[in-house]
Design a protein around this motif. Sequence first.
Motif, PDB file in Angstrom:
ATOM      1  N   LEU A  70       0.820  -1.209   0.000  1.00 22.55           N
ATOM      2  CA  LEU A  70       0.000   0.000   0.000  1.00 22.55           C
ATOM      3  C   LEU A  70       0.860   1.268   0.000  1.00 22.55           C
ATOM      4  O   LEU A  70       0.442   2.303  -0.536  1.00 22.55           O
ATOM      5  N   LEU A  71       2.049   1.205   0.587  1.00 21.78           N
ATOM      6  CA  LEU A  71       2.949   2.361   0.547  1.00 21.78           C
ATOM      7  C   LEU A  71       3.299   2.717  -0.893  1.00 21.78           C
ATOM      8  O   LEU A  71       3.319   3.900  -1.269  1.00 21.78           O
ATOM      9  N   PHE A  72       3.573   1.718  -1.699  1.00 19.20           N
ATOM     10  CA  PHE A  72       3.905   1.953  -3.101  1.00 19.20           C
ATOM     11  C   PHE A  72       2.654   2.343  -3.898  1.00 19.20           C
ATOM     12  O   PHE A  72       2.727   3.190  -4.792  1.00 19.20           O
ATOM     13  N   TYR A  73       1.535   1.712  -3.572  1.00 15.86           N
ATOM     14  CA  TYR A  73       0.302   2.016  -4.305  1.00 15.86           C
ATOM     15  C   TYR A  73      -0.106   3.482  -4.129  1.00 15.86           C
ATOM     16  O   TYR A  73      -0.509   4.144  -5.086  1.00 15.86           O
ATOM     17  N   PHE A  74      -0.007   3.982  -2.893  1.00 17.26           N
ATOM     18  CA  PHE A  74      -0.367   5.376  -2.629  1.00 17.26           C
ATOM     19  C   PHE A  74       0.774   6.336  -2.944  1.00 17.26           C
ATOM     20  O   PHE A  74       0.618   7.547  -2.773  1.00 17.26           O
ATOM     21  N   ARG A  75       1.901   5.787  -3.382  1.00 20.91           N
ATOM     22  CA  ARG A  75       3.051   6.580  -3.797  1.00 20.91           C
ATOM     23  C   ARG A  75       3.430   7.613  -2.735  1.00 20.91           C
ATOM     24  O   ARG A  75       3.439   8.830  -2.995  1.00 20.91           O
ATOM     25  N   SER A  89      -2.324   6.096 -10.149  1.00 19.46           N
ATOM     26  CA  SER A  89      -2.031   5.559 -11.476  1.00 19.46           C
ATOM     27  C   SER A  89      -3.238   5.729 -12.387  1.00 19.46           C
ATOM     28  O   SER A  89      -4.389   5.657 -11.951  1.00 19.46           O
ATOM     29  N   ARG A  90      -2.974   5.911 -13.669  1.00 21.60           N
ATOM     30  CA  ARG A  90      -4.068   6.062 -14.627  1.00 21.60           C
ATOM     31  C   ARG A  90      -4.530   4.710 -15.185  1.00 21.60           C
ATOM     32  O   ARG A  90      -5.493   4.657 -15.952  1.00 21.60           O
ATOM     33  N   HIS A  91      -3.846   3.629 -14.806  1.00 17.97           N
ATOM     34  CA  HIS A  91      -4.173   2.314 -15.349  1.00 17.97           C
ATOM     35  C   HIS A  91      -5.081   1.530 -14.395  1.00 17.97           C
ATOM     36  O   HIS A  91      -4.772   1.367 -13.215  1.00 17.97           O
ATOM     37  N   THR A  92      -6.195   1.041 -14.917  1.00 15.50           N
ATOM     38  CA  THR A  92      -7.157   0.289 -14.103  1.00 15.50           C
ATOM     39  C   THR A  92      -6.535  -0.960 -13.511  1.00 15.50           C
ATOM     40  O   THR A  92      -6.831  -1.334 -12.364  1.00 15.50           O
ATOM     41  N   LEU A 150       5.863   4.718 -14.650  1.00 13.98           N
ATOM     42  CA  LEU A 150       6.121   4.316 -16.033  1.00 13.98           C
ATOM     43  C   LEU A 150       5.607   2.910 -16.346  1.00 13.98           C
ATOM     44  O   LEU A 150       5.881   2.382 -17.423  1.00 13.98           O
ATOM     45  N   TYR A 151       4.851   2.337 -15.428  1.00 14.77           N
ATOM     46  CA  TYR A 151       4.310   0.981 -15.647  1.00 14.77           C
ATOM     47  C   TYR A 151       3.391   0.975 -16.875  1.00 14.77           C
ATOM     48  O   TYR A 151       2.589   1.895 -17.080  1.00 14.77           O
ATOM     49  N   THR A 152       3.515  -0.081 -17.680  1.00 15.96           N
ATOM     50  CA  THR A 152       2.649  -0.238 -18.852  1.00 15.96           C
ATOM     51  C   THR A 152       1.729  -1.439 -18.660  1.00 15.96           C
ATOM     52  O   THR A 152       2.166  -2.465 -18.123  1.00 15.96           O
ATOM     53  N   PRO A 153       0.485  -1.345 -19.079  1.00 20.09           N
ATOM     54  CA  PRO A 153      -0.482  -2.428 -18.900  1.00 20.09           C
ATOM     55  C   PRO A 153      -0.100  -3.675 -19.690  1.00 20.09           C
ATOM     56  O   PRO A 153       0.772  -3.636 -20.561  1.00 20.09           O
ATOM     57  N   PRO A 154      -0.761  -4.811 -19.413  1.00 24.90           N
ATOM     58  CA  PRO A 154      -0.475  -6.063 -20.124  1.00 24.90           C
ATOM     59  C   PRO A 154      -0.649  -5.931 -21.635  1.00 24.90           C
ATOM     60  O   PRO A 154      -1.439  -5.107 -22.121  1.00 24.90           O
ATOM     61  N   THR A 155       0.067  -6.750 -22.365  1.00 24.70           N
ATOM     62  CA  THR A 155       0.087  -6.677 -23.828  1.00 24.70           C
ATOM     63  C   THR A 155      -1.291  -6.807 -24.441  1.00 24.70           C
ATOM     64  O   THR A 155      -1.642  -6.078 -25.381  1.00 24.70           O
ATOM     65  N   TYR A 156      -2.082  -7.733 -23.937  1.00 24.33           N
ATOM     66  CA  TYR A 156      -3.389  -8.010 -24.535  1.00 24.33           C
ATOM     67  C   TYR A 156      -4.538  -7.300 -23.835  1.00 24.33           C
ATOM     68  O   TYR A 156      -5.695  -7.679 -23.998  1.00 24.33           O
ATOM     69  N   GLY A 157      -4.204  -6.310 -23.063  1.00 19.72           N
ATOM     70  CA  GLY A 157      -5.201  -5.411 -22.507  1.00 19.72           C
ATOM     71  C   GLY A 157      -6.233  -6.043 -21.601  1.00 19.72           C
ATOM     72  O   GLY A 157      -5.931  -6.936 -20.801  1.00 19.72           O
ATOM     73  N   ALA A 158      -7.473  -5.588 -21.757  1.00 17.38           N
ATOM     74  CA  ALA A 158      -8.560  -5.988 -20.865  1.00 17.38           C
ATOM     75  C   ALA A 158      -8.825  -7.484 -20.894  1.00 17.38           C
ATOM     76  O   ALA A 158      -9.165  -8.081 -19.863  1.00 17.38           O
TER      77      ALA A 158
END
Length: 275
Positions: A70-75, A89-92, A150-158
Amino acid sequence: MKHYEVEILDAKTREKLCFLDKGKSLKDEDVLQKLPVGTTATLYFRDLGAQISWVTVFLTEYAGPLFIYLLFYFRVPFIYGHKYDFTSSRHTVVHLACICHSFHYIKRLLETLFVHRFSHGTMPLRNIFKNCTYYWGFAAWMAYYINHPLYTPPTYGAQQVKLALAIFVICQLGNFSIHMALRDLRPAGSKTRKIPYPTKNPFTWLFLLVSCPNYTYEVGSWIGFAIMTQCLPVALFSLVGFTQMTIWAKGKHRSYLKEFRDYPPLRMPIIPFLL
């Protein structure tokens, strides 16, 4: 005078009582007068070292990852840089991963308090440092990358996320079902050991094929989490966990085979038909 090497572990102390020459462990409830030691025997007390309860160890090693993630999640400050302090984060998938990770460890904490029944009361104190280093360290490593700006979502998305979430949820339900089934085999205050069999709960039907389906479901949960986040540290955590749980499963499987002559022959330790 006959000599035997047997030991009696007192779950509430740091001592064990033993005879020399041959190693055989006894249960806490065994009575010395009923042991096959002849008319005389030499007894020795040995110091087991500092001990700590299993419950304390489990609560500590599971609460740590919950808090650290949670420390990392709340940055919180000093992790990713001042401009990212307390940002979201902007990623669901990042939020979903936090929910899944938190759920897993909250479940573990509640199971420790209300479900698990331990055959031994204590373990060496040094184990808490080893276990916490493993769980806390991996939690920080995973959380750092999953919650990184800078995390990127999974390749195949949703589609990939939904499939992984389904795997995670199913395996979490399966793991809990197995823990409940194992709990019901041992009445409170008892150390009775029985062969676990499937119940009306479909998640327990895995007992038909493996001796330790709780480990099977546990590994499945982390595989699902790794697919969901597409994060290398999670994959490595899953691999290390699978290796350790395979060792435990093999040990329990051998114990079942040795203790119960009518143990189901088709069962494997952790993976049906393979391992």
